[in-house]
Scaffold this active site. Structure first.
Site, short mmCIF file in Angstrom:
data_model
loop_
_atom_site.label_atom_id
_atom_site.label_comp_id
_atom_site.label_asym_id
_atom_site.label_seq_id
_atom_site.Cartn_x
_atom_site.Cartn_y
_atom_site.Cartn_z
N GLY A 148 -6.42 1.18 -1.23
CA GLY A 148 -7.41 2.18 -1.58
C GLY A 148 -6.91 3.18 -2.60
N ASP A 149 -7.82 3.96 -3.09
CA ASP A 149 -7.55 5.12 -3.95
C ASP A 149 -8.84 5.95 -3.85
OD1 ASP A 149 -5.37 5.91 -6.18
OD2 ASP A 149 -7.32 6.48 -6.95
N SER B 24 2.15 1.34 2.59
CA SER B 24 1.47 0.07 2.31
C SER B 24 2.50 -1.07 2.32
CB SER B 24 0.80 0.10 0.94
OG SER B 24 -0.46 0.72 1.02
N LYS C 140 -3.03 -1.63 -10.73
CA LYS C 140 -4.12 -0.73 -10.33
C LYS C 140 -5.43 -1.37 -10.71
CE LYS C 140 -4.47 3.39 -8.48
NZ LYS C 140 -3.49 4.14 -7.66
N ASN D 123 -8.44 11.88 1.67
CA ASN D 123 -7.36 11.43 2.53
C ASN D 123 -6.03 12.15 2.27
OD1 ASN D 123 -5.12 9.08 2.34
ND2 ASN D 123 -6.34 8.95 4.19
N GLN E 148 2.24 3.73 -11.42
CA GLN E 148 2.53 3.00 -10.18
C GLN E 148 3.82 2.19 -10.28
OE1 GLN E 148 -0.50 3.11 -7.87
NE2 GLN E 148 1.12 2.86 -6.36
N THR F 193 0.09 9.34 2.76
CA THR F 193 0.24 10.01 1.46
C THR F 193 0.39 11.53 1.67
OG1 THR F 193 -1.18 8.30 0.55
CG2 THR F 193 -0.62 10.11 -0.90
N LYS G 257 6.58 4.70 -9.58
CA LYS G 257 6.43 5.19 -8.20
C LYS G 257 6.90 4.14 -7.21
CE LYS G 257 2.25 6.58 -7.19
NZ LYS G 257 0.92 6.90 -6.60
#
Ligand code: GLU
Length: 444
Positions: free
Chosen positions: A165-166, A376, A126, A240, A111, A209, A114
């Site tokens: 979310g994830d 986000s 995370k 998703n 992350q 995403t 990213k």
């Protein structure tokens, strides 16, 4: 021994039994070699890579909750605040029985790069829990989320750490988490993203995403003289990311023919019916057998095997290490020309190397799935200015962010003599910004 090898040995020695974290660290540090070697003395003196591979803070906590029958359960809760050099910690929460510290650390580490690649001011983090929402009632999910937030609230905030979310955490869970945060703190602030549209969520965040993945894939294909139009696409996952990747791929003229869940997979030669898929997964929260039961011509296969599908482009959108060396060989044998990761690290290291060595294009998740976290960050901007933008405004920004990510990764790969290696390009481009910010802020 080179500095990279030294640090990789240290990561393994200091973090025993964390294979996913080792894998992510190896993938990133290996591809940074040319940059590290050019600055080795300075980076070594500043222990830059030791700091980069050590989270700033790791929180582990107990999450007790009561099910509908009165039984008490205890889960492990996690939040790893990995790096805040370029902004507040930002990254999702995963609720899945496989969650452990290794998984959360690999995700948090990825992350960091990213988020840097998006060009937006967000650090990396995370979190999650080994809770399985599958088969649980809404009340049970609420009880779990409330207990989880009763501990997490003290560690997060709109300007410190902003979870989202994830896997296993969608709109329903974010709603319960947000309500609890607000009740405890009394603050109505943008502390979570992926919120509902009635309480501060951003339009296009749900789609971001998957749409972003397809925008990135289109950029990459165009830079290599082709496009998604008329391509057959094999997609894994049915959450998703997969749903909205399928939707956008269809809009660009491609034909996605597969999707998967943890039990099996669908092959639909006519192209996946997105409306039906949404009905099955988003409304009924049912299994994919339900899709096959309702769609004539669609075939349901039990177990694994989606990567044996004949396709031009593969989009793994399920979970880590779901595409291994044998899968990569099967894709190549069937004429697949590109693998675009929608999930985080879905391709094993060996499979990635095989794909790159055999003339297929490859985009790493930290570049091609960054549209979610980028949107986000756009949600955070809207919350800060207490406004909401139209779907089109957000979508246009998302498209330009994905194009910029592709250009940054492409340019960094070219600059360091690895033309077309978007893994190296993404890692280098993401790393340089974080390294520069860390240097400027001193030894912290
Ligand atoms: N879980 C998503 C990711 O892997 C989104 C994170 C976020 O929006 O903060 O990037």
């Amino acid at each position: 021994m080179s500095y990279v090898d030294e640090v990789l040995e240290r990561v393994i020695a200091q973090n025993p039994a964390q294979p996913e974290f080792h894998q992510a660290a190896k993938e990133v540090l290996e591809s940074l070699r040319p940059v590290i070697e050019a600055n080795e003395a300075e980076y070594r003196r500043d222990a830059l890579l030791e700091r980069l591979t050590t989270p700033e803070r790791q929180l582990l906590f107990r999450v007790p909750w009561v099910d509908d029958k009165g039984q008490v359960h205890v889960n492990n809760g996690y939040r790893v605040q990995f790096n805040s050099a370029i902004g507040p910690y930002k990254g999702g929460l995963r609720f899945h029985p496989s969650v452990n510290l290794s998984i959360i650390k690999f995700l948090g580490f990825e992350q960091v790069f990213k988020n840097s690649l998006t060009g937006l001011p967000i650090g990396g983090g995370k979190g999650g829990a080994d809770f399985d929402p599958k088969g649980r009632s809404d009340r049970e999910v609420m009880a779990f989320c409330q207990s989880f937030m009763q501990e997490l609230y003290r560690h997060i905030g709109a300007d410190t750490d902003v979870p989202a979310g994830d896997i296993g955490v969608g709109g329903r869970e974010i709603g319960y988490l947000y309500g609890t945060y607000k009740r405890i703190t009394g603050l109505y602030e943008g502390v979570l993203t992926g919120k509902g549209l009635t309480y501060g969520g951003s339009l296009a965040r749900t789609q971001a995403t998957g749409y972003g993945l397809v925008y990135f894939a289109e950029e990459m294909l165009r830079a290599n003289g082709t496009s998604l139009k008329d391509k057959t696409v094999a997609v894994s996952g049915a959450g998703n990311v997969a749903i909205y990747a399928i939707e956008k791929a269809q809009q660009l003229g491609a034909k996605p023919v597969t999707c998967t869940d943890s039990n099996g997979w669908i092959y639909d030669p006519d192209g996946i019916d997105v409306a039906l898929l949404k009905e099955v997964k988003e409304v009924k929260r049912a299994r994919l057998t339900e899709y096959a039961a309702q769609k004539p011509g669609a075939v349901y296969h039990e177990g694994k095997g989606v990567w044996t599908t004949k396709c031009d482009v593969a989009m793994p959108c399920a979970t880590q290490n779901e595409l291994n060396l044998d899968d990569a060989k099967a894709l190549k044998a069937n004429g697949c020309m590109a693998v675009c990761e929608g999930a985080n690290m879905p391709t094993t290291l060996e499979a990635t190397q095989y794909i790159q060595a055999n003339g297929m294009l490859f985009s790493p998740g930290k570049a091609s799935n960054a549209g979610g976290v980028a949107t986000s960050a756009l949600e955070m901007s809207q919350n800060s200015e207490r406004l909401s933008w139209t779907f089109e405004e957000v979508d246009v920004k998302l498209q330009s962010i994905m194009a910029n990510i592709f250009r940054s990764a492409d340019a960094a790969a070219k600059k360091y003599g690895m033309d077309g290696n978007y893994v190296a390009g993404a890692n280098i481009a993401g790393f340089l910004k974080v390294a520069e910010a860390m240097k400027a802020q001193g030894i912290v």
